[in-house]
Scaffold this active site. Structure first.
Site, PDB file in Angstrom:
ATOM      1  N   ARG A  91       0.840  -1.196   0.000  1.00 54.60           N
ATOM      2  CA  ARG A  91       0.000   0.000   0.000  1.00 54.60           C
ATOM      3  C   ARG A  91       0.875   1.245   0.000  1.00 54.60           C
ATOM      4  O   ARG A  91       1.946   1.266   0.606  1.00 54.60           O
ATOM      5  CB  ARG A  91      -0.923   0.011   1.216  1.00 54.60           C
ATOM      6  CG  ARG A  91      -2.131  -0.901   1.077  1.00 54.60           C
ATOM      7  CD  ARG A  91      -3.031  -0.865   2.292  1.00 54.60           C
ATOM      8  NE  ARG A  91      -2.341  -1.370   3.465  1.00 54.60           N
ATOM      9  CZ  ARG A  91      -1.774  -0.629   4.397  1.00 54.60           C
ATOM     10  NH1 ARG A  91      -1.847   0.693   4.335  1.00 54.60           N
ATOM     11  NH2 ARG A  91      -1.153  -1.184   5.411  1.00 54.60           N
ATOM     12  N   TYR A 230      -1.583  -3.356  -6.823  1.00 53.18           N
ATOM     13  CA  TYR A 230      -1.400  -4.077  -5.557  1.00 53.18           C
ATOM     14  C   TYR A 230      -2.714  -4.171  -4.770  1.00 53.18           C
ATOM     15  O   TYR A 230      -3.463  -3.200  -4.674  1.00 53.18           O
ATOM     16  CB  TYR A 230      -0.320  -3.386  -4.697  1.00 53.18           C
ATOM     17  CG  TYR A 230      -0.282  -3.967  -3.308  1.00 53.18           C
ATOM     18  CD1 TYR A 230       0.279  -5.224  -3.078  1.00 53.18           C
ATOM     19  CD2 TYR A 230      -0.886  -3.317  -2.235  1.00 53.18           C
ATOM     20  CE1 TYR A 230       0.256  -5.799  -1.821  1.00 53.18           C
ATOM     21  CE2 TYR A 230      -0.915  -3.885  -0.968  1.00 53.18           C
ATOM     22  CZ  TYR A 230      -0.338  -5.126  -0.766  1.00 53.18           C
ATOM     23  OH  TYR A 230      -0.384  -5.698   0.471  1.00 53.18           O
ATOM     24  N   GLY A 231      -2.924  -5.299  -4.129  1.00 47.64           N
ATOM     25  CA  GLY A 231      -4.124  -5.619  -3.350  1.00 47.64           C
ATOM     26  C   GLY A 231      -4.847  -4.438  -2.734  1.00 47.64           C
ATOM     27  O   GLY A 231      -5.920  -4.031  -3.192  1.00 47.64           O
ATOM     28  N   LYS A 239      -9.740  -2.360   1.789  1.00 50.14           N
ATOM     29  CA  LYS A 239      -9.402  -1.255   2.687  1.00 50.14           C
ATOM     30  C   LYS A 239     -10.141   0.036   2.307  1.00 50.14           C
ATOM     31  O   LYS A 239     -10.579   0.795   3.173  1.00 50.14           O
ATOM     32  CB  LYS A 239      -7.878  -1.033   2.724  1.00 50.14           C
ATOM     33  CG  LYS A 239      -7.098  -2.227   3.275  1.00 50.14           C
ATOM     34  CD  LYS A 239      -7.597  -2.596   4.626  1.00 50.14           C
ATOM     35  CE  LYS A 239      -7.045  -3.818   5.312  1.00 50.14           C
ATOM     36  NZ  LYS A 239      -5.741  -4.329   5.142  1.00 50.14           N
ATOM     37  N   HIS A 259     -10.305  -2.813  11.541  1.00 48.29           N
ATOM     38  CA  HIS A 259      -9.216  -3.648  11.012  1.00 48.29           C
ATOM     39  C   HIS A 259      -8.978  -4.783  12.008  1.00 48.29           C
ATOM     40  O   HIS A 259      -8.013  -4.785  12.755  1.00 48.29           O
ATOM     41  CB  HIS A 259      -7.963  -2.770  10.872  1.00 48.29           C
ATOM     42  CG  HIS A 259      -6.850  -3.380  10.071  1.00 48.29           C
ATOM     43  ND1 HIS A 259      -5.529  -3.005  10.227  1.00 48.29           N
ATOM     44  CD2 HIS A 259      -6.851  -4.320   9.081  1.00 48.29           C
ATOM     45  CE1 HIS A 259      -4.772  -3.686   9.387  1.00 48.29           C
ATOM     46  NE2 HIS A 259      -5.540  -4.496   8.684  1.00 48.29           N
ATOM     47  N   SER A 281      -1.122  -3.893  10.280  1.00 45.95           N
ATOM     48  CA  SER A 281      -0.802  -4.743   9.142  1.00 45.95           C
ATOM     49  C   SER A 281       0.447  -5.578   9.431  1.00 45.95           C
ATOM     50  O   SER A 281       1.444  -5.067   9.946  1.00 45.95           O
ATOM     51  CB  SER A 281      -0.563  -3.880   7.908  1.00 45.95           C
ATOM     52  OG  SER A 281      -1.717  -3.120   7.644  1.00 45.95           O
ATOM     53  N   CYS A 283       0.941  -7.880  11.616  1.00 44.15           N
ATOM     54  CA  CYS A 283       1.240  -8.045  13.046  1.00 44.15           C
ATOM     55  C   CYS A 283       0.483  -9.208  13.671  1.00 44.15           C
ATOM     56  O   CYS A 283       0.314  -9.267  14.887  1.00 44.15           O
ATOM     57  CB  CYS A 283       0.956  -6.757  13.799  1.00 44.15           C
ATOM     58  SG  CYS A 283       2.160  -5.478  13.438  1.00 44.15           S
ATOM     59  N   ASP A 306      -9.196 -10.033   8.746  1.00 44.66           N
ATOM     60  CA  ASP A 306      -8.671  -8.680   8.465  1.00 44.66           C
ATOM     61  C   ASP A 306      -9.642  -7.544   8.771  1.00 44.66           C
ATOM     62  O   ASP A 306      -9.207  -6.484   9.191  1.00 44.66           O
ATOM     63  CB  ASP A 306      -8.240  -8.604   6.996  1.00 44.66           C
ATOM     64  CG  ASP A 306      -7.330  -7.412   6.696  1.00 44.66           C
ATOM     65  OD1 ASP A 306      -6.345  -7.234   7.431  1.00 44.66           O
ATOM     66  OD2 ASP A 306      -7.616  -6.664   5.744  1.00 44.66           O
ATOM     67  N   ARG A 398       1.999 -12.228  -0.806  1.00 44.83           N
ATOM     68  CA  ARG A 398       0.699 -12.599  -0.227  1.00 44.83           C
ATOM     69  C   ARG A 398       0.031 -13.736  -0.976  1.00 44.83           C
ATOM     70  O   ARG A 398       0.364 -14.030  -2.121  1.00 44.83           O
ATOM     71  CB  ARG A 398      -0.224 -11.371  -0.230  1.00 44.83           C
ATOM     72  CG  ARG A 398       0.342 -10.247   0.643  1.00 44.83           C
ATOM     73  CD  ARG A 398      -0.711  -9.403   1.270  1.00 44.83           C
ATOM     74  NE  ARG A 398      -0.101  -8.492   2.240  1.00 44.83           N
ATOM     75  CZ  ARG A 398      -0.610  -8.247   3.444  1.00 44.83           C
ATOM     76  NH1 ARG A 398      -1.721  -8.826   3.831  1.00 44.83           N
ATOM     77  NH2 ARG A 398      -0.007  -7.403   4.268  1.00 44.83           N
TER      78      ARG A 398
HETATM   79  P1  GTP Z   1      -2.404  -7.794   7.311  1.00 47.25           P
HETATM   80  O1  GTP Z   1      -2.933  -8.838   6.382  1.00 47.25           O
HETATM   81  O2  GTP Z   1      -1.267  -7.002   6.708  1.00 47.25           O
HETATM   82  O3  GTP Z   1      -3.430  -6.882   7.871  1.00 47.25           O
HETATM   83  O4  GTP Z   1      -1.630  -8.524   8.502  1.00 47.25           O
HETATM   84  P2  GTP Z   1      -1.958  -9.586   9.634  1.00 47.25           P
HETATM   85  O5  GTP Z   1      -2.123  -8.842  10.912  1.00 47.25           O
HETATM   86  O6  GTP Z   1      -3.025 -10.523   9.224  1.00 47.25           O
HETATM   87  O7  GTP Z   1      -0.565 -10.330   9.731  1.00 47.25           O
HETATM   88  P3  GTP Z   1      -0.165 -11.867   9.828  1.00 47.25           P
HETATM   89  O8  GTP Z   1      -1.034 -12.676  10.732  1.00 47.25           O
HETATM   90  O9  GTP Z   1      -0.043 -12.385   8.451  1.00 47.25           O
HETATM   91  O10 GTP Z   1       1.271 -11.749  10.519  1.00 47.25           O
HETATM   92  C1  GTP Z   1       2.386 -11.345   9.825  1.00 47.25           C
HETATM   93  C2  GTP Z   1       3.687 -11.626  10.562  1.00 47.25           C
HETATM   94  O11 GTP Z   1       3.556 -11.672  11.983  1.00 47.25           O
HETATM   95  C3  GTP Z   1       4.284 -12.942  10.138  1.00 47.25           C
HETATM   96  O12 GTP Z   1       5.633 -12.728   9.800  1.00 47.25           O
HETATM   97  C4  GTP Z   1       4.150 -13.810  11.349  1.00 47.25           C
HETATM   98  O13 GTP Z   1       5.161 -14.759  11.398  1.00 47.25           O
HETATM   99  C5  GTP Z   1       4.226 -12.808  12.498  1.00 47.25           C
HETATM  100  N1  GTP Z   1       3.503 -13.295  13.701  1.00 47.25           N
HETATM  101  C6  GTP Z   1       2.197 -13.601  13.792  1.00 47.25           C
HETATM  102  N2  GTP Z   1       1.874 -14.052  15.035  1.00 47.25           N
HETATM  103  C7  GTP Z   1       3.021 -14.016  15.750  1.00 47.25           C
HETATM  104  C8  GTP Z   1       3.346 -14.339  17.100  1.00 47.25           C
HETATM  105  O14 GTP Z   1       2.504 -14.761  17.901  1.00 47.25           O
HETATM  106  N3  GTP Z   1       4.641 -14.165  17.493  1.00 47.25           N
HETATM  107  C9  GTP Z   1       5.594 -13.708  16.640  1.00 47.25           C
HETATM  108  N4  GTP Z   1       6.835 -13.564  17.081  1.00 47.25           N
HETATM  109  N5  GTP Z   1       5.335 -13.391  15.341  1.00 47.25           N
HETATM  110  C10 GTP Z   1       4.066 -13.537  14.908  1.00 47.25           C
HETATM  111  C1  SPV Z   2      -2.869  -4.663   5.172  1.00 43.34           C
HETATM  112  O1  SPV Z   2      -1.908  -4.052   4.695  1.00 43.34           O
HETATM  113  O2  SPV Z   2      -3.350  -4.397   6.302  1.00 43.34           O
HETATM  114  C2  SPV Z   2      -3.487  -5.779   4.430  1.00 43.34           C
HETATM  115  C3  SPV Z   2      -3.136  -5.944   3.026  1.00 43.34           C
HETATM  116  O3  SPV Z   2      -4.324  -6.479   4.973  1.00 43.34           O
HETATM  117  S1  SPV Z   2      -3.982  -4.801   2.026  1.00 43.34           S
HETATM  118  O4  SPV Z   2      -5.280  -5.359   1.672  1.00 43.34           O
HETATM  119  O5  SPV Z   2      -3.173  -4.615   0.857  1.00 43.34           O
HETATM  120  O6  SPV Z   2      -4.186  -3.564   2.738  1.00 43.34           O
HETATM  121 MN    MN Z   3      -4.930  -5.665   6.917  1.00 39.69          MN
END
Ligand code: GTP
Ligand code: SPV
Ligand code: MN
Length: 617
Positions: A91, A230-231, A239, A259, A281, A283, A306, A398
């Protein structure tokens, strides 16, 4: 240009024609599509009906054009790899605008643009921007079609990749058109990659434009996105609509667009609880959404990963739906040991973007397996070996996959009325200060905690990875109006809830590190241990330790059976240093002051009370 069914390419199609259904609502849609076509001048118009045959044909076409690589069906049936332009991988927050009539309605955390001036800027960019391309018209619903919390929209786009993605992430099809025909309001979203083709010009694999604009008009419920494939910049239902525009609709109608992931947690006693969690994002939302508990007896069903829309019900509870129909998840770090549910979800029928390609025609990314393949093609299409010294998959690569493929999806995940929430979690990526879990004392304190979320930057948006930034409610890039008003709206929604039925609010942090730089908490499946404590708090069956910043667990109440967390790590996970926290309060005050007096007094009162408690501590 502008007329459907023109051109040799569409003459042989059995789909894509303008629907023949009539209805007053459709006249407005037809007129709007004609208007956009007159501006962007596509070679042809394709009305997307969401059928399987259409989806297959679109995928085949993208493979023929070199835009998608078909993966080896032996390993990954029905799956494809897209490689973006190396500059179009995340983004672009600096190019994202809220064009509200008044600047103060966008607030200091958004890029504001005057709507009339922005239209003057965009019109020449969109003029002829779809030349030589197909303009797709995609009617979609966020939430079950016709559901009480659902909203509908239409995206026009010149990107087949976007159409494929919208088809996975939303409900697309003629039943949405029927709703438009019947007069249901809909959101207008326009997307162009901004790469018109001259006659005879060969297309590139990932068309886009160096100049990018992601523009939201909250008063007229419109999104105009230019220059990116991009997404988050191109799947406008996500979003742009479901958060930025929907947050404005929610402000006006008394609900919240967030979110957040959404899960059902089932206790060993068989009782079900619903938890929503807002993390910035990349996290951990997808990971927690697909949690596979490491403690016996507990089960998690996935509802969303999400976005959640929350609405006070007549019963005084806060009800939530996931408006999406798929997952657009971060690939790196997703593996057997971290998120086995996601790995199983991705068995097939998945579109991958910017991951690495294996010689056997399957995909790979950092963290998928412990052993690293000796030879790959990296996300840019270049040969790669472990000695290359760069990641094989882009850090923000992704997967796009239907929710229904998740092996632990809740059987009723798309129930139109949603689920009643028992707990709300706010989290971020904080190496220091923020404990593993803290409970808010009440709703207002919970809103205060949400308003103070800060997190280390990730690869999901352009910027310096690791830099700490404030990301209130994990909504910094997604709140479509003044963030201070949004804090006030959260307080107001709380007043709609029955005091004994409002969800409990918690702050969590899986990312606290020791002095040696390693994570103090194992995370992932072991986060179930924190959820277990949260549920016991909801049940009122465990006491807490009062601290200056909120209620902490009695550490012996945490179920740590089967894992080794040294006592010193446990102490460090819950350490509250009053000096460092007083510094945090200074940053909070500085942040609140950027809103020119619009932050609700109740939150300043929370800040003052926190400082008082910290000084006593
Ligand atoms: P968006 O799709 O961008 O909104 O992100 P999201 O919040 O869904 O992120 P996602 O669950 O894909 O997490 C992304 C990163 O966080 C990855 O690299 C994971 O390995 C890391 N992660 C997730 N949960 C944990 C955790 O409990 N501990 C640690 N150390 N890392 C974590
Ligand atoms: C984020 O960045 O929080 C995502 C991916 O979930 S996007 O849909 O590209 O915003
Ligand atoms: Mn997101």
């Amino acid at each position: 240009a502008g007329a459907e069914g023109t051109g040799a390419a569409s003459a042989s199609r059995t789909f894509g024609a303008r629907p023949t259904t009539a209805g007053a609502g459709l006249d407005e849609l037809f007129a709007w599509v004609d208007e956009i076509a007159a501006l962007t001048q596509p070679a042809r118009i394709h009305w997307v009906d969401g059928s399987n045959a259409e989806n297959e044909a679109l995928l085949r076409q993208q493979v023929d054009e070199g835009k998608l690589i078909k993966l080896n069906p032996e390993w990954r049936p029905g799956s494809y790899l897209a490689r973006s332009h190396p500059s179009d991988v995340a983004r672009t927050e600096a190019r994202t605008f809220i064009a509200s009539e008044r600047a103060e309605d966008a607030g200091p955390t958004n890029n504001w643009a005057d709507p009339a001036e922005m239209r003057e800027t965009l019109t020449p960019l969109f003029a002829g921007s779809m030349r030589g391309r197909t303009m797709y018209v995609v009617p979609f619903s966020m939430g079950a079609v016709g559901g009480p919390l659902s909203h509908i929209g239409v995206q026009v786009t010149d990107s087949a990749y976007a159409v494929t993605s919208i088809g996975i992430m939303t409900r697309v099809g003629s039943d949405v058109l029927a709703q438009i025909a019947a007069g249901k309001p809909w959101v207008k979203t326009v997307h162009s990659v901004g790469a018109p083709l001259a006659p005879g010009e060969k297309d590139v694999k990932w068309p886009c434009n160096d100049e990018k604009y992601i523009v939201h008009y909250p008063e007229t419920l419109e999104v105009w996105s230019f220059g990116s494939g991009y997404g988050g910049n191109a799947i406008l239902a996500k979003k742009c609509f479901a958060l930025r525009i929907a947050s404005v609709i929610g402000r006006d109608e008394g609900w919240l667009a967030e979110h957040m992931l959404l899960i059902r947690v089932i206790s060993p006693e068989g009782k079900a609880y619903h938890v929503a969690a807002a993390f910035p994002s990349a996290c951990g939302k997808t990971n927690l959404a697909m949690l596979r508990p490491t403690i016996p007896g507990w089960r998690v069903e996935t509802l969303g990963d999400d976005i959640a829309w929350l609405r006070p019900g007549e019963d005084g509870r806060l009800w939530a739906i996931n408006p999406e129909a798929g997952f657009f998840g971060v690939a790196p770090g997703t593996g057997e040991s971290t998120n086995v549910t996601a790995v199983e979800t991705l068995w097939g029928n998945t579109v991958f973007t910017n991951v690495a390609l294996r010689p056997d025609g399957d995909v790979w990314w950092e963290g998928l397996t412990d052993d690293v393949p000796e030879e790959l093609t990296d996300w840019e299409g270049k040969p790669w070996t472990p000695a290359s010294g760069r990641p094989a998959a882009h850090p923000n690569s992704r997967f796009t996959v239907s929710a229904g493929q998740c092996p632990q999806i809740a059987p009723d995940w798309d129930a139109p009325e949603g689920v009643p929430l028992d707990a709300i979690l706010f989290g971020g990526r904080r190496a220091t200060n923020v404990p593993l879990v803290v409970e808010a004392t009440d709703w207002t304190h919970g809103v205060f905690l949400g308003s103070n979320i800060s997190s280390e930057r990730t690869a999901a948006a352009e910027g310096t990875v690791g830099e700490l930034r404030r990301d209130p409610f994990a909504m910094l890039p997604f709140c479509g109006y003044n963030m201070a008003d949004y804090f006030g709206h959260w307080l107001k929604v709380g007043q709609q809830l029955r005091f004994d039925r409002a969800p409990r609010v918690f702050q969590v942090n899986w990312f606290r590190k020791g002095a040696d730089g390693r994570f103090l908490w194992p995370g992932f499946g072991d986060n179930a241990r924190v959820i277990d404590w949260i549920i016991r708090r909801v049940e009122g069956s465990v006491p807490t330790v009062e601290s200056a910043i909120g209620r902490l667990p009695v550490t012996s109440d945490l179920n740590l059976d089967g894992i080794e967390v040294p006592q010193e790590d446990l102490d460090a996970l819950f350490e509250v240093d009053p000096e460092l926290w007083l510094q945090e309060t200074d940053l909070t005050e500085e942040f609140y002051r950027t809103f020119d007096g619009r932050v609700p007094a109740a939150l300043y009162a929370e800040l003052a009370a926190l400082r008082y408690r910290l000084k006593l501590a």
